[in-house]
Write a protein that holds these residues in place. Structure first.
Motif, PDB file in Angstrom:
ATOM      1  N   LYS A   1     -17.551 -63.208 -12.175  1.00 48.83           N
ATOM      2  CA  LYS A   1     -16.744 -61.985 -11.938  1.00 48.83           C
ATOM      3  C   LYS A   1     -16.338 -61.833 -10.759  1.00 48.83           C
ATOM      4  N   GLU A   2     -15.077 -61.153 -10.433  1.00 49.20           N
ATOM      5  CA  GLU A   2     -14.491 -60.856  -9.243  1.00 49.20           C
ATOM      6  C   GLU A   2     -13.722 -59.605  -9.212  1.00 49.20           C
ATOM      7  N   LYS A   3     -13.931 -58.605  -8.541  1.00 54.15           N
ATOM      8  CA  LYS A   3     -13.121 -57.530  -8.466  1.00 54.15           C
ATOM      9  C   LYS A   3     -13.256 -57.035  -9.999  1.00 54.15           C
ATOM     10  N   GLY A   4     -14.099 -56.937 -10.376  1.00 51.77           N
ATOM     11  CA  GLY A   4     -14.435 -56.392 -11.901  1.00 51.77           C
ATOM     12  C   GLY A   4     -13.532 -57.065 -13.137  1.00 51.77           C
ATOM     13  N   ARG A   5     -13.176 -58.535 -12.741  1.00 51.49           N
ATOM     14  CA  ARG A   5     -12.584 -59.106 -13.952  1.00 51.49           C
ATOM     15  C   ARG A   5     -13.458 -60.665 -14.001  1.00 51.49           C
ATOM     16  N   ILE A   6     -13.330 -61.077 -15.118  1.00 50.46           N
ATOM     17  CA  ILE A   6     -13.844 -62.421 -15.230  1.00 50.46           C
ATOM     18  C   ILE A   6     -12.866 -63.526 -14.868  1.00 50.46           C
ATOM     19  N   VAL A   7     -13.167 -63.992 -13.768  1.00 46.34           N
ATOM     20  CA  VAL A   7     -12.085 -65.099 -13.319  1.00 46.34           C
ATOM     21  C   VAL A   7     -12.449 -66.446 -13.551  1.00 46.34           C
ATOM     22  N   GLU A   8     -13.798 -66.848 -14.225  1.00 47.11           N
ATOM     23  CA  GLU A   8     -14.133 -67.920 -14.689  1.00 47.11           C
ATOM     24  C   GLU A   8     -15.001 -68.020 -15.884  1.00 47.11           C
ATOM     25  N   GLU A   9     -14.961 -68.764 -16.912  1.00 46.38           N
ATOM     26  CA  GLU A   9     -16.085 -68.751 -18.027  1.00 46.38           C
ATOM     27  C   GLU A   9     -16.139 -70.187 -18.504  1.00 46.38           C
ATOM     28  N   ARG A  10     -17.151 -70.833 -18.647  1.00 48.86           N
ATOM     29  CA  ARG A  10     -17.536 -71.904 -19.102  1.00 48.86           C
ATOM     30  C   ARG A  10     -18.397 -71.979 -20.026  1.00 48.86           C
ATOM     31  N   THR A  11     -18.595 -72.813 -21.195  1.00 50.52           N
ATOM     32  CA  THR A  11     -19.530 -72.843 -22.317  1.00 50.52           C
ATOM     33  C   THR A  11     -19.927 -74.273 -22.213  1.00 50.52           C
ATOM     34  N   ALA A  12     -21.162 -74.388 -22.750  1.00 54.04           N
ATOM     35  CA  ALA A  12     -21.728 -75.638 -23.232  1.00 54.04           C
ATOM     36  C   ALA A  12     -22.440 -75.668 -24.424  1.00 54.04           C
ATOM     37  N   THR A  13     -22.346 -76.469 -25.353  1.00 55.06           N
ATOM     38  CA  THR A  13     -23.007 -76.505 -26.697  1.00 55.06           C
ATOM     39  C   THR A  13     -24.367 -77.497 -26.247  1.00 55.06           C
ATOM     40  N   PHE A  14     -25.623 -77.245 -26.657  1.00 55.31           N
ATOM     41  CA  PHE A  14     -26.544 -77.965 -26.504  1.00 55.31           C
ATOM     42  C   PHE A  14     -27.786 -77.762 -27.616  1.00 55.31           C
ATOM     43  N   GLY A  15     -28.613 -78.788 -27.762  1.00 52.73           N
ATOM     44  CA  GLY A  15     -29.713 -78.822 -28.740  1.00 52.73           C
ATOM     45  C   GLY A  15     -30.769 -78.675 -27.937  1.00 52.73           C
ATOM     46  N   ILE A  16     -32.135 -78.250 -28.478  1.00 54.79           N
ATOM     47  CA  ILE A  16     -33.440 -78.321 -27.916  1.00 54.79           C
ATOM     48  C   ILE A  16     -33.966 -79.314 -28.706  1.00 54.79           C
ATOM     49  N   ARG A  17     -34.537 -80.331 -28.003  1.00 57.65           N
ATOM     50  CA  ARG A  17     -35.203 -81.632 -28.712  1.00 57.65           C
ATOM     51  C   ARG A  17     -35.761 -82.534 -27.511  1.00 57.65           C
ATOM     52  N   SER A  18     -36.737 -83.213 -27.991  1.00 55.41           N
ATOM     53  CA  SER A  18     -37.422 -84.122 -27.206  1.00 55.41           C
ATOM     54  C   SER A  18     -37.236 -85.404 -27.744  1.00 55.41           C
ATOM     55  N   ILE A  19     -37.426 -86.484 -26.772  1.00 56.25           N
ATOM     56  CA  ILE A  19     -37.253 -87.968 -27.220  1.00 56.25           C
ATOM     57  C   ILE A  19     -38.216 -88.782 -26.173  1.00 56.25           C
ATOM     58  N   SER A  20     -38.910 -89.766 -26.926  1.00 59.20           N
ATOM     59  CA  SER A  20     -39.481 -90.608 -26.105  1.00 59.20           C
ATOM     60  C   SER A  20     -39.846 -91.974 -26.779  1.00 59.20           C
ATOM     61  N   PHE A  21     -39.893 -93.102 -25.944  1.00 58.95           N
ATOM     62  CA  PHE A  21     -39.978 -94.302 -26.581  1.00 58.95           C
ATOM     63  C   PHE A  21     -41.328 -95.063 -25.851  1.00 58.95           C
ATOM     64  N   ASP A  22     -41.880 -95.600 -26.960  1.00 60.94           N
ATOM     65  CA  ASP A  22     -43.220 -95.982 -26.265  1.00 60.94           C
ATOM     66  C   ASP A  22     -43.469 -97.250 -27.194  1.00 60.94           C
ATOM     67  N   ALA A  23     -44.183 -98.506 -26.626  1.00 58.23           N
ATOM     68  CA  ALA A  23     -44.183 -99.843 -27.542  1.00 58.23           C
ATOM     69  C   ALA A  23     -45.496 -99.296 -28.498  1.00 58.23           C
ATOM     70  N   LYS A  24     -46.203 -98.544 -28.321  1.00 65.01           N
ATOM     71  CA  LYS A  24     -47.549 -98.239 -29.018  1.00 65.01           C
ATOM     72  C   LYS A  24     -46.854 -97.195 -30.260  1.00 65.01           C
TER      73      LYS A  24
END
Length: 780
Positions: free
Chosen positions: A263-286
């Motif tokens: 926000k600059e001088k009372g106006r929104i001058v920039e807006e970005r969005t990002a979509t994401f998911g909450i998850r965990s990953i792991s790789f293990d030989a066992k």
């Protein structure tokens, strides 16, 4: 499917992204036509084995050079850019006669700042010219297409703005009770004066996110960040927690959204969005591969970038359909072989619940074709790796990055340094996912690749997973997956993954039939041109690959149902019939083929001769009946590879498989009586970008598909629709897929209709020797 204008913020200097796909003039060989994007000039021509410069790998298409031209008024905004999602390839961008930018690799996105080249008089027309050079052939081992085949966007933004792909989200700690979400924002001020922001605001859609307590020092830094000096770069990192998060998974692909506002001088001058998911990953030989702490066996498919009958044209609706087809076929993983895929494809994987290996290159410094990526590797590799990873890192569907495929220089020890370099390029942007690569051997040498495998977090085996036991003994910490496998080896590969936790998955070559690599996966008859797709001179009677589990019309081959049954519980009972050897000729198979097998009980002329019926099930036993008479009953188990095969003398009528929990049957169809048209969607958006895929089936009077019907048809679309394609799954049919003429193959064909930008209806009419068939789509 694509919004024509996406407003990202508000006010005079608001960041805005407008679809720039409509109203282009395309010139090639002295001829100019009007086109809307996405556009692939190759798919509008007939492949030609005598003149097609792309060769057998490219499907015998021509390639060449083309030029796109468009006029537009100078928009409001301190900065104006053109964002190209994909141009194949060697693109140059000119604005008002001045060169504004260029990009070599055909599979990565790029952005060109056109601000300095625009007319300040906003009533004057600017002209943008995009020159595309795909003439140096061959440059790809599969069909690439030619032209601006993905979307283009016109971006206007404030001088103080977030970098492209400058909002990233990671989830370093995840449990069912609580997750931590880190948001990182990179921004800049491209003006000549200091900009004073009122606020930098981070908010979320969905979920109760609580900011981790900030210290006075961090609050002071936030205050400093609001004052952005000229030509300065800034970054902001904020940590949040969320109680009882909804975790992303293939079964529940839930997505959150973060929004960043300046926000600059009372106006929104920039807006970005990002979509994401909450998850965990792991790789293990066992423990194998764990998603959110749960072991998952990865049933994967390699998928090329083309959309079949549409060529390379990456319409969002086509990309979504492609992912949905793989999901419905039982896969839970796609490898984007062998290049970065489209934004829309990954968005679909996120929302539909499909895991992904994002692959960046096929080869490195040593050529596979005369003009492939080896010509630009040293000058472009880092830029292209960053382009893929920066764009795609917020996608929860991506579980690994792949840096290459069967690189030719794999026996040169210097290849290890190259692999380390590429892994470093990835980790400069994202260190939250493992790095893999697909290795293979065309001789007996294998153990010599151990130093190469040491670079990788997960080892990719192309067709080499039979080495897993000795490799595990030699290196018990190595995590493996088979990054390519032969379709016919479905059971063996399932069993290997099922029995060995260090082998976390298998990826069949391929999930879908595709253009190029002409003749791979084909079966043929004695007397046809022999050999594999890579035989000297290629296979000039073919222009595509028949190794997919799903064909060009979307029909799932029997191998698809078998593979689905192996990996997934609860699949329905399935039955198909092996084509008798000698019915159309003596059958010959190739490396990537399976025996021709069909959902058909139409074998006229074969009466009384032996025919084999295959039934796929995990039920303990199955009985087969022919015209009400018991043929036999067979036990089914892992020992039988969950398959019952019955041999019986053919007689027309009904063949039925029965288990304790289900039944399925095939009935002999009569003579072709009419065409049946079935649309995947009868209502599509009036945005000029949406698609309806219409299946054409030749049926008898009872509505049964006539499996050998080859009916020449002519397709017409009137009203608020445009015919994009009409084709069959016959990859020996050289009629352009974009032609209104199509001959059904095995009783089927596919029609693709593109919506207009005006609401109304589109009428699809198919004329043939049978009664005319029609279907009406709503465009709204």
């Amino acid at each position: 499917m694509v919004m024509a204008s996406i407003v990202m913020a508000f006010g005079a200097s608001a960041q805005k992204q407008t679809l720039f796909d409509f109203g282009w003039q395309f010139t090639q060989n002295g001829k100019t036509i009007s086109v809307d994007l996405p556009h692939d000039w190759d798919i509008y021509t007939a492949p030609n084995a005598q003149t097609g410069a792309t060769g057998t790998g490219g499907g015998w298409y021509q390639g060449g050079k083309g030029e796109y031209r468009k006029t537009f008024k100078t928009p409001d905004g301190e900065q104006v850019r053109l964002h190209f999602e994909g141009v194949y390839q060697q693109a140059e961008v000119w604005v008002n006669g001045q060169k504004a930018g260029q990009h070599a690799y055909g599979y990565t996105p790029f952005t060109v700042d056109i601000t300095p080249y625009l007319y300040k008089n906003k009533k004057q027309d600017n002209e943008v010219v995009v020159r595309v050079d795909n003439a140096a052939q061959p440059n790809c081992r599969w069909y690439s297409g030619s032209g601006i085949y993905r979307h283009v966007w016109l971006q206007t933004l404030s001088a103080v703005h977030v970098y492209e792909n400058g909002v990233s989200v990671t989830t370093p700690k995840v449990s069912a009770d609580e997750a931590r979400v880190d948001v990182y924002v990179a921004f800049t001020n491209e003006s000549t004066e200091t900009r004073h922001l009122d606020d930098i605001e981070v908010t979320f859609d969905g979920g109760d996110f609580q900011e981790v307590h900030s210290s006075p020092k961090s609050q002071q830094k936030m205050e400093e960040l609001r004052h952005v000096p000229p030509h300065a770069k800034g970054s902001l990192g904020v940590a949040y927690t969320i109680k009882n998060p909804r975790l992303w998974s293939p079964e529940d692909p839930y997505l959150y959204k973060v929004r960043v506002r300046f926000k600059e001088k009372g106006r929104i001058v920039e807006e970005r969005t990002a979509t994401f998911g909450i998850r965990s990953i792991s790789f293990d030989a066992k423990q194998g591969f764990l998603l959110n702490g749960k072991n998952i066996k990865l049933n994967g498919a390699c998928v090329h970038h083309d959309d079949g009958v549409l060529g390379a044209m990456a319409f969002d609706a086509a990309e979504i359909r492609k992912v949905r087809q793989m999901k419905e076929a039982g896969f839970n993983l796609i490898r984007t072989s062998h290049n970065p895929t489209s934004r829309a494809f990954l968005d679909a994987c996120d929302s539909l619940g499909m895991m992904v290996i994002g692959e960046v290159f096929d080869g490195w410094r040593t050529e596979k074709t005369a003009h492939d990526y080896h010509e630009m590797f040293d000058s472009c590799a880092r830029e292209d790796v960053h382009a893929m990873v920066m764009r795609d890192r917020h996608h929860p569907s991506i579980i690994a990055w792949s840096i290459g495929n069967e690189v030719i220089e794999r026996k040169d020890i210097r290849v290890v340094s190259t692999a380390r370099m590429l892994k470093k390029y990835i980790q400069e942007v994202d260190n939250t996912r493992p790095v893999t690569e697909a290795l293979c051997a065309w001789d007996r040498d294998w153990e010599i690749y151990d130093p190469h495998f040491e670079v990788l977090d997960v080892a990719g085996y192309n067709y080499m997973i039979f080495k897993h036991k000795t490799d595990h003994e030699r290196d018990p910490k190595r995590v493996m997956w088979q990054t390519e496998s032969y379709p016919r080896d479905a059971f063996r590969n399932w069993a290997t993954v099922n029995d060995n936790p260090y082998v976390v998955g298998d990826m069949v070559w391929t999930g879908l039939d595709y253009l190029g690599e002409s003749g791979i996966g084909r079966y043929y008859y004695e007397g046809d041109r022999p050999g594999e797709s890579y035989a000297p001179g290629g296979q000039p009677e073919w222009h595509g690959a028949y190794c997919g589990d799903v064909d060009m019309t979307g029909w799932r081959k029997p191998i698809s149902h078998y593979r689905d049954m192996l990996w997934n519980d609860g699949t329905p009972l399935y039955m198909a019939v092996k084509e008798p050897n000698g019915y159309h000729g003596t059958i010959k198979e190739t490396q990537w083929s399976v025996w021709p097998t069909w959902e058909s009980w139409n074998w006229p002329g074969w009466e009384g001769k032996p025919i084999e019926v295959e039934v796929y099930t995990k039920e303990p036993s199955v009985a087969l009946y022919c015209n009400g008479t018991l043929v036999g009953k067979k036990d089914v188990s892992r020992d039988t590879q969950f398959k019952a095969v019955f041999t019986l003398p053919y007689e027309a009528g009904v063949v039925e498989a029965v288990t304790d929990n289900g039944r399925t049957s095939l009935t002999t169809a009569g003579e072709a009586a009419r065409l049946r048209l079935t649309a995947d969607r009868t209502v599509i958006a009036a945005d000029g970008q949406d698609l309806s895929f219409i299946t054409v089936e030749v049926v008898d009077r009872e509505g049964r598909v006539v499996p050998e019907a080859a009916i020449p048809c002519t397709v017409k679309v009137s009203g608020q629709g445009l015919l994009m394609a009409a084709a069959s799954a016959d990859l020996k049919d050289f009629e352009p897929t974009t032609s209104p003429k199509v001959t059904t193959w095995k009783g089927r064909a596919i029609i693709v209709v593109r919506s207009a930008r005006k609401a109304g209806t589109a009428k699809v009419t198919v004329a043939s020797q049978l009664p005319q068939a029609s279907l009406t789509l709503k465009i709204k």
